[in-house]
Design an enzyme around this catalytic site. Sequence first.
Site, PDB file in Angstrom:
ATOM      1  N   PRO A 261     -33.478  -1.574 -51.592  1.00 22.91           N
ATOM      2  CG  PRO A 261     -32.397   0.301 -50.822  1.00 22.91           C
ATOM      3  CD  PRO A 261     -33.740  -0.253 -51.062  1.00 22.91           C
ATOM      4  CD  GLU A 262     -33.703  -8.219 -50.129  1.00 21.14           C
ATOM      5  OE1 GLU A 262     -33.095  -8.914 -49.309  1.00 21.14           O
ATOM      6  OE2 GLU A 262     -34.748  -8.591 -50.685  1.00 21.14           O
TER       7      GLU A 262
END
Length: 270
Positions: free
Chosen positions: A2-3
């Site tokens: 996840p960014e």
Amino acid sequence: MPELPEVETTRRGVEPYSRGCTVETLVVREPRLRWPVPDDLPDRLRGQLIEAVERRGKYLLFRTASGSLMVHLGMSGSLRVQDRAEPPLQHDHVDILMHEGHCLRFNDPRRFGSFLWLPHGESHPLLSHLGPEPLSGGFDGDYLYRRSRGRRGPVKSLVMDGKVVVGVGNIYANEALFLSGIHPARAAGRVSRARYGVLAEHIKRVLTSAIEQGGTTLRDFVGGDGKPGYFAQQLFVYGRGGQPCKRCGATLREVRIGQRSTVYCVACQR
DNA sequence: CGCTGACCCTGACGGC
DNA sequence: TGCCGTCAGGGTCAGC
């Protein structure tokens, strides 16, 4: 992995199932995350009304009157809305159960994520030194320019430094530098004010567009099989080392900067 | 203070 | 087929 766009997508996905709801309990099957899940976390949350679901950098904050549950997805974590009758699978480490019946299930194979408590009115050491939000007005070229003076490390490390600006991970740092025509290894202190203006704009643009893209996968995500997707077809450099530059055709070079894989075009980026 | 490298962890993958 | 080394990467932290 996840960014910021994936975290924001997660926030939007879980908000309808948690804001305005009351926590029944927290089920911790595996407390050994990036930091151990505090023993008293379920007690702190039980019976609390979730007033808001906020995001600071890549931290999700479930705000209650007495404090906030701080959730970080690490790099392999996900938080999904699930039927609580669904038997937990491998790496389903934590459930947040609501009186309303909803279940938010945290899955994290690498256990780099975290579940922590932030007491109301206090600052948390993990949050207190964080830089501005990249999509806020406080983040712009002048700010980056100021923060870069005297720094001899690579400009890519600067924009990935959470004390400078939060939420710019490896994928989008690579992309924003390509779009800005800036060589990732260039010393941060030797990038002009004008070029930082361009870079700040591209960071905002690439994150915004990824969030919008994430929005299109929101239904899948809530449904449970949610694959983030990364709009891979729009990536110019990340994961494309050795392949031709989409702009000029030159072979993209891959190096390591700050232990992170870095891809750039020797012709387009200076 | 700035920078580098180690570290937390598991799964995927390539080589043998 | 299976074992083993390597890589992936968010972020913190120790050490120089």
